[in-house]
Design a protein around this motif. Structure first.
Motif, PDB file in Angstrom:
ATOM      1  N   VAL A 148       0.853  -1.184   0.000  1.00 17.23           N
ATOM      2  CA  VAL A 148       0.000   0.000   0.000  1.00 17.23           C
ATOM      3  C   VAL A 148       0.890   1.235   0.000  1.00 17.23           C
ATOM      4  CG1 VAL A 148      -1.797   1.295   1.208  1.00 17.23           C
ATOM      5  CG2 VAL A 148      -1.813  -1.214   1.255  1.00 17.23           C
ATOM      6  N   VAL A 149       0.769   2.062  -1.028  1.00 16.16           N
ATOM      7  CA  VAL A 149       1.540   3.298  -1.130  1.00 16.16           C
ATOM      8  C   VAL A 149       1.019   4.316  -0.124  1.00 16.16           C
ATOM      9  CG1 VAL A 149       2.182   5.210  -2.643  1.00 16.16           C
ATOM     10  CG2 VAL A 149       2.016   2.886  -3.565  1.00 16.16           C
ATOM     11  N   GLY A 150       1.945   5.001   0.542  1.00 11.58           N
ATOM     12  CA  GLY A 150       1.546   6.045   1.486  1.00 11.58           C
ATOM     13  C   GLY A 150       0.619   5.552   2.576  1.00 11.58           C
ATOM     14  N   ALA A 151       0.878   4.377   3.102  1.00 10.12           N
ATOM     15  CA  ALA A 151      -0.039   3.756   4.066  1.00 10.12           C
ATOM     16  C   ALA A 151      -0.057   4.470   5.411  1.00 10.12           C
ATOM     17  CB  ALA A 151       0.336   2.291   4.254  1.00 10.12           C
ATOM     18  N   LEU A 152       1.119   4.839   5.900  1.00 15.04           N
ATOM     19  CA  LEU A 152       1.222   5.448   7.233  1.00 15.04           C
ATOM     20  C   LEU A 152       1.720   6.870   7.092  1.00 15.04           C
ATOM     21  CD1 LEU A 152       1.115   5.043  10.357  1.00 15.04           C
ATOM     22  CD2 LEU A 152       3.547   4.438  10.218  1.00 15.04           C
ATOM     23  N   ASP A 153       0.995   7.814   7.678  1.00 15.60           N
ATOM     24  CA  ASP A 153       1.365   9.219   7.572  1.00 15.60           C
ATOM     25  C   ASP A 153       1.482   9.829   8.963  1.00 15.60           C
ATOM     26  OD1 ASP A 153       1.514  11.583   5.489  1.00 15.60           O
ATOM     27  OD2 ASP A 153       0.367  12.317   7.200  1.00 15.60           O
ATOM     28  N   LEU A 154       2.588  10.533   9.207  1.00 17.13           N
ATOM     29  CA  LEU A 154       2.820  11.243  10.466  1.00 17.13           C
ATOM     30  C   LEU A 154       2.973  12.723  10.148  1.00 17.13           C
ATOM     31  CD1 LEU A 154       3.511  11.402  13.516  1.00 17.13           C
ATOM     32  CD2 LEU A 154       5.905  10.940  12.885  1.00 17.13           C
ATOM     33  N   SER A 155       2.099  13.544  10.698  1.00 19.60           N
ATOM     34  CA  SER A 155       2.120  14.982  10.452  1.00 19.60           C
ATOM     35  C   SER A 155       2.315  15.742  11.756  1.00 19.60           C
ATOM     36  CB  SER A 155       0.807  15.440   9.799  1.00 19.60           C
ATOM     37  OG  SER A 155       0.569  14.757   8.595  1.00 19.60           O
ATOM     38  N   LEU A 156       2.993  16.882  11.656  1.00 21.75           N
ATOM     39  CA  LEU A 156       3.200  17.749  12.808  1.00 21.75           C
ATOM     40  C   LEU A 156       2.542  19.100  12.552  1.00 21.75           C
ATOM     41  CD1 LEU A 156       4.619  18.340  15.560  1.00 21.75           C
ATOM     42  CD2 LEU A 156       6.543  19.236  14.215  1.00 21.75           C
ATOM     43  N   TYR A 157       1.759  19.566  13.538  1.00 20.82           N
ATOM     44  CA  TYR A 157       1.135  20.882  13.490  1.00 20.82           C
ATOM     45  C   TYR A 157       1.581  21.673  14.718  1.00 20.82           C
ATOM     46  CZ  TYR A 157      -2.017  19.001   9.913  1.00 20.82           C
ATOM     47  OH  TYR A 157      -2.533  18.432   8.769  1.00 20.82           O
ATOM     48  N   ASN A 158       1.740  22.992  14.548  1.00 24.05           N
ATOM     49  CA  ASN A 158       2.190  23.811  15.668  1.00 24.05           C
ATOM     50  C   ASN A 158       1.023  24.228  16.565  1.00 24.05           C
ATOM     51  OD1 ASN A 158       0.970  26.055  14.420  1.00 24.05           O
ATOM     52  ND2 ASN A 158       2.860  26.651  13.380  1.00 24.05           N
ATOM     53  N   PRO A 159       1.258  25.011  17.629  1.00 22.00           N
ATOM     54  CA  PRO A 159       0.186  25.330  18.576  1.00 22.00           C
ATOM     55  C   PRO A 159      -1.015  26.065  17.989  1.00 22.00           C
ATOM     56  CG  PRO A 159       2.302  25.695  19.609  1.00 22.00           C
ATOM     57  CD  PRO A 159       2.584  25.404  18.169  1.00 22.00           C
ATOM     58  N   VAL A 160      -0.869  26.705  16.837  1.00 17.15           N
ATOM     59  CA  VAL A 160      -2.030  27.350  16.212  1.00 17.15           C
ATOM     60  C   VAL A 160      -2.589  26.476  15.089  1.00 17.15           C
ATOM     61  CG1 VAL A 160      -1.105  29.610  16.800  1.00 17.15           C
ATOM     62  CG2 VAL A 160      -0.733  28.731  14.507  1.00 17.15           C
ATOM     63  N   ARG A 161      -2.218  25.205  15.093  1.00 15.98           N
ATOM     64  CA  ARG A 161      -2.678  24.211  14.126  1.00 15.98           C
ATOM     65  C   ARG A 161      -2.189  24.493  12.717  1.00 15.98           C
ATOM     66  NH1 ARG A 161      -9.047  23.135  15.844  1.00 15.98           N
ATOM     67  NH2 ARG A 161      -8.730  23.094  18.109  1.00 15.98           N
ATOM     68  N   ALA A 206       5.693  13.140   7.228  1.00 18.49           N
ATOM     69  CA  ALA A 206       6.473  11.977   6.810  1.00 18.49           C
ATOM     70  C   ALA A 206       5.517  10.825   6.536  1.00 18.49           C
ATOM     71  CB  ALA A 206       7.476  11.581   7.893  1.00 18.49           C
ATOM     72  N   GLY A 207       5.767  10.081   5.478  1.00 16.88           N
ATOM     73  CA  GLY A 207       4.896   8.959   5.132  1.00 16.88           C
ATOM     74  C   GLY A 207       5.681   7.791   4.574  1.00 16.88           C
ATOM     75  N   VAL A 208       5.157   6.577   4.755  1.00 18.02           N
ATOM     76  CA  VAL A 208       5.799   5.368   4.236  1.00 18.02           C
ATOM     77  C   VAL A 208       4.733   4.414   3.701  1.00 18.02           C
ATOM     78  CG1 VAL A 208       7.829   5.455   5.735  1.00 18.02           C
ATOM     79  CG2 VAL A 208       5.781   4.268   6.513  1.00 18.02           C
ATOM     80  N   GLY A 209       5.154   3.551   2.773  1.00 19.26           N
ATOM     81  CA  GLY A 209       4.290   2.480   2.299  1.00 19.26           C
ATOM     82  C   GLY A 209       4.310   1.311   3.271  1.00 19.26           C
ATOM     83  N   TYR A 210       3.479   0.319   3.007  1.00 15.46           N
ATOM     84  CA  TYR A 210       3.343  -0.811   3.933  1.00 15.46           C
ATOM     85  C   TYR A 210       3.178  -2.102   3.162  1.00 15.46           C
ATOM     86  CZ  TYR A 210       1.598  -3.429   8.032  1.00 15.46           C
ATOM     87  OH  TYR A 210       1.416  -4.342   9.049  1.00 15.46           O
ATOM     88  N   ASP A 211       3.991  -3.115   3.535  1.00 12.94           N
ATOM     89  CA  ASP A 211       3.916  -4.423   2.902  1.00 12.94           C
ATOM     90  C   ASP A 211       3.583  -5.527   3.900  1.00 12.94           C
ATOM     91  OD1 ASP A 211       6.225  -4.511   4.368  1.00 12.94           O
ATOM     92  OD2 ASP A 211       7.561  -4.956   2.687  1.00 12.94           O
TER      93      ASP A 211
END
Length: 424
Positions: A259-272, A278-283
């Motif tokens: 699965v392409v782009g299966a896991l996504d980690l995003s960072l937002y600051n205090p005002v959103r 960062a994202g990775v696929g999953y096998d």
């Protein structure tokens, strides 16, 4: 309340703690949990009739397919005002990699103050994504007191087939400084990635929205995540501190494929405002997504042209948002899948900027034990994890990437990073 939540998190050693549910969703499903105090406002199709957004309040609205939504701000001449807009498509919506949300702030004459966009990325999985707009004082444009407009539209395409999207809008205000401030972003900072915490995971369920984000600090946190689900965590980071985070997806119990782009980690600051992604696929085998090294939190970071630097301009609660693509279910079953979040916060808290007043809301830039500007707060969650290492590298910046990203949005490839920059 953030202090109490963080303390409760540290006192829990095993049991998963789920945030309270709302009508919109819970941490146990793909729905989004809107703020309990959200106010509903209409989405005007033009500036005429645009609803007023007041700093310190959160609003709920709707973005129809193929249309713009207009909102109104009344601002003074001295404060910085930020509006974050979270787009929430239906869980079964069809979205593309370059589709997403775009936020523009304009003055009463139609001049652009800022523009920012965020897309769903290579996974093409519908989930909450946020972009922000700003009217920043002290610049060369949009400096007068008066009426401004927030324009929300879909990024990437105006011919979306994904139906109406729910919106959550949060407006905040940052006061001016009491005196002159530096106007140049830092050119170098510690870019060495520390060894991630290796402790056994402590059970900690994620929230289902920004307002229900689960409080965590430095450590290793574990929970389960289902395909299509998005989990929200908040991490206190003080002035002068650096944040590092990695999300790890466990081994699948069944199935095969990729699965392409299966896991996504995003960072937002205090005002959103979006900072990094960062994202990775999953096998079916364990995979991890790690944020690139980020600079220490500093007021002067705002002068960088690079989003990941400019976004680290406030102390306060940063949000880690983890999404597992709905497509994972097609290859590996409904799960749930094991998720481990490794968080490190390094550096000694420093004095913050000398603000001329209070932000709105007042606790926006506070860290446990500290103040919005003028006192370090190293005693609370997010305290230092050791001193800085000797390795220092040239910071990425000064290329004007924000403008380039917005112009080139339509030609992004699925493998590209899915974040646009705040253009001022």
């Amino acid at each position: 309340m953030r202090v109490a939540l963080a303390a409760a998190a540290m006192g829990t050693t095993a049991a998963l703690t789920a945030p309270s549910a709302t009508a919109a969703g819970t941490a146990d499903g793909p729905g989004y949990a809107f703020d309990d105090n959200v106010r509903s406002v209409p989405a005007a199709t033009s500036e005429a009739g645009a609803a007023l957004l007041e700093p310190g309040r959160t609003y709920r609205s709707t973005l129809p397919a193929g249309a713009e939504a207009h909102y109104r701000l009344v601002l003074d001449a001295d404060s910085n005002t930020y509006v974050s807009v979270t787009a929430v498509p239906a869980p079964d919506a069809e979205v593309t990699a370059v589709e997403g949300i775009k936020v523009t702030v304009r003055d009463a004459e139609g001049s652009t103050c800022s523009s920012d966009s965020t897309t769903f990325g290579a996974g093409r999985s519908p989930h909450p994504v946020a972009a922000w707009g700003a009217r920043e004082a002290g610049g060369s444009r949009c400096q007068d007191a008066g009426t401004y407009y927030v324009v929300v539209e879909r990024a990437g395409t105006r011919d979306s087939v994904s139906g109406d999207w729910d919106l959550e809008l949060a407006a905040v205000e940052e006061p001016d400084l009491t005196g002159p401030a530096a106007t140049k972003a830092p050119q170098s900072w510690n870019s060495a990635t520390p060894e991630p915490p290796a402790d056994e995971p402590v059970g900690r369920s994620g929230g289902a929205g920004f307002s229900t984000a689960a409080a965590v600090r430095q450590g290793v946190w574990g929970t389960d995540i289902q395909p299509g689900q998005t989990l929200f965590y908040e991490v206190p980071v003080d002035w002068g501190q650096q944040l590092y985070a990695t999300a790890e997806l466990g081994r699948a119990d069944e199935g095969a494929g990729y699965v392409v782009g299966a896991l996504d980690l995003s960072l937002y600051n205090p005002v959103r405002g979006p900072v990094e992604d960062a994202g990775v696929g999953y096998d079916g085998k364990p995979r991890s997504a790690a944020l690139d090294p980020l600079p220490p939190v500093a007021h002067v970071n705002r002068h960088s042209f690079t989003r990941r630097v400019a976004g680290m301009r406030f102390a306060g609660s940063y949000y880690l948002v983890v999404h597992l693509s709905a497509d994972v279910a097609e290859e590996f079953g409904e799960g749930p899948f094991g998720l481990t979040l490794r968080v490190a916060v390094t550096g000694t808290p420093q004095e913050g900027p000398d603000y001329a007043g209070q932000p709105v809301p007042e606790d926006l830039f506070e860290v446990a034990g500290g103040a919005p500007g003028g006192g370090p707060g190293g005693s609370g969650p997010g305290g230092a994890a050791g001193g800085d290492t000797a390795m220092t590298a040239l910071a990425v910046g000064g290329i004007g990437a924000g403008t380039v990203i917005l112009v080139g949005l339509g030609v992004w490839t699925a493998a590209a990073r899915r974040r646009g920059g705040l253009v001022r």
